[in-house]
Enzyme design. Structure first.
Site, PDB file in Angstrom:
ATOM      1  N   LYS A 182      39.634  78.563 -11.688  1.00 32.73           N
ATOM      2  CA  LYS A 182      38.679  79.257 -11.143  1.00 32.73           C
ATOM      3  C   LYS A 182      38.611  80.806 -11.741  1.00 32.73           C
ATOM      4  O   LYS A 182      37.406  81.451 -11.769  1.00 32.73           O
ATOM      5  CB  LYS A 182      38.706  79.132  -9.826  1.00 32.73           C
ATOM      6  CG  LYS A 182      38.216  77.903  -9.090  1.00 32.73           C
ATOM      7  CD  LYS A 182      36.648  77.702  -9.415  1.00 32.73           C
ATOM      8  CE  LYS A 182      36.216  76.391  -8.236  1.00 32.73           C
ATOM      9  NZ  LYS A 182      34.673  76.236  -8.286  1.00 32.73           N
ATOM     10  N   SER A 213      43.161  71.042 -13.096  1.00 34.74           N
ATOM     11  CA  SER A 213      42.398  72.185 -12.657  1.00 34.74           C
ATOM     12  C   SER A 213      43.004  72.932 -11.919  1.00 34.74           C
ATOM     13  O   SER A 213      42.665  74.274 -11.830  1.00 34.74           O
ATOM     14  CB  SER A 213      40.864  71.635 -12.314  1.00 34.74           C
ATOM     15  OG  SER A 213      41.019  70.842 -11.137  1.00 34.74           O
TER      16      SER A 213
END
Length: 403
Positions: free
Chosen positions: A54, A303
């Site tokens: 992110k 992720s």
């Protein structure tokens, strides 16, 4: 930035991010390749400083702010990983940051966000509640919103992952990518398809939050309240990202909670790497839909790795139960001194390590001279459990596996 997302946008983002985020490893897994029947490469975004991809999109967005916008500050709404990415890079850049998080946000993500110097506001029981409060707060204070996914600058930052993956592993012909709001897969699909038009980009969602799957398949599945993959627990894709998903993503697959737990455990045991639920959905889809990917060269994006330690511990324990390495046995014994010790000695000889014992006299239908015990034992697997039960029965015990 234009009203759509292009390879040039992603490449420009890569220049802004160079040296500011980690160019994480993208490595072939021999063991997972053998298990899945295809070549598997893992992109370790859980190795970023904030343990999540992110921060790529957050930094790309903030790097393009003007001086007045930087001075006024930024606001982000996030369940955790985006919050940490914004807070960390805002602190580095000297930009004041306010983060609005739902009250259910994992404690580890809340504390990490505070540690990076951001002001944290916990508001609402759902992400939507937090988002509504955050939008109002941004307007009230004149803050620039750094959206977690519905912003093309953010999506461009996330797309830099594809540039790195294809540079490190040019043989990849399939990418499996988690979908929450769609920023990650929009950026990755844009870059990957431009560089390699024949590559397949497949999205993955949890069955509990299937909004992008609904859009891709014309479905009408409803969202649930929660999922272990909290990072992709989004009820609707972004207004900007949904058209990109429809245009550039080949398919969207669903995985169940059990599939995700299994993938988390596999990555821990095989790759010795910790991922959160959202970070494991790619592998979960690969295992669940294996025939679809047979013989292909598949890239998986791990992720994020921000998972609560107690949740991870529970997943490990549940995985041991499912694999038969932890078993709960029930048997009844004579209620006389030394009887329990005899059972413990026998289990030891059989190679079972006792984890816990519950000795029950009152809450049982056995006759008064008998006692019931439940014993949790560590074993070598299902076959070993069968051997233990057979040996106990040979010694005259009524024994069974429960749970």
């Amino acid at each position: 930035m234009s009203d759509t997302l292009t390879l040039a946008n992603v490449q420009a983002a890569a220049e802004r991010l160079r040296g500011e985020v980690v160019d994480t490893p993208c490595l072939r897994s021999r063991t997972l390749s053998a298990l899945a029947g295809c070549e598997v490469c893992l992109k370790f975004e859980n190795h970023q400083f904030t343990a999540s991809f992110k921060e790529r999109g957050a930094l790309n967005k903030m790097a393009q702010l003007g001086a007045a916008e930087r001075a006024a500050g930024v606001l982000a709404v996030s369940a955790g990983n985006h919050a940490q990415g914004v807070a960390y890079h805002a602190q580095r850049m000297g930009i004041p940051a306010v983060i609005v998080m739902p009250r259910f946000a994992p404690a580890v993500k809340v504390e990490n966000t505070r540690r990076f110097g951001a002001g944290v506001v916990l508001e609402g029981d759902t992400f939507d509640d937090a988002r509504n409060h955050g939008l109002a707060l941004a307007r009230e204070r004149g803050l620039t919103l750094v959206h977690p996914y519905d912003d093309l600058a953010v999506a461009a930052g996330q797309g830099t992952i594809a540039l790195e993956m294809l540079a490190a592993q040019p043989q990849l012909d399939t990418l499996l990518v988690a979908i929450g709001g769609g920023g990650l897969i929009s950026g990755i699909a844009t870059a990957a398809k431009a560089l390699r038009p024949g590559i397949q980009v497949v999205g993955v969602q949890t069955e509990r939050f299937p909004a992008a799957w609904n859009a891709a398949h014309g479905g009408a599945r409803e969202s649930a309240q929660a999922t272990i993959a909290d990072g992709i627990a989004v009820r609707a894709p972004g207004a900007l990202t949904l058209p990109l998903i429809r245009e550039r993503v080949d398919d969207v697959l669903l995985v169940a909670e059990d599939d995700i737990e299994q993938a988390i455990l596999m990555l821990l045991e095989i790759e010795k790497t910790v991922v959160e639920g959202a970070g494991a959905v790619g592998l979960a889809a690969l295992i669940k839909h294996g025939a679809r990917f047979a013989g292909r060269h598949v890239g998986l994006v791990l992720s994020g790795g921000n998972i609560e330690p107690l949740v991870l511990a529970e997943i490990v324990q549940r995985g041991m139960v499912k694999s038969g390495r932890l078993a709960r046995l029930r048997l009844d014994i004579r209620d006389v001194p030394g009887a329990l010790a005899d059972v413990a000695t026998l289990l030891g000889r059989l190679g079972a390590n006792i984890d816990s014992v519950e000795h029950q006299r009152a809450f049982t239908s056995l006759s008064v001279e008998r006692a019931e015990i439940e014993v949790v034992v560590q074993t070598r697997g299902v076959a070993h459990i069968a051997q233990i039960l057979a040996a106990l029965r040979e010694q005259g015990y009524r024994a069974e596996r429960i749970g």
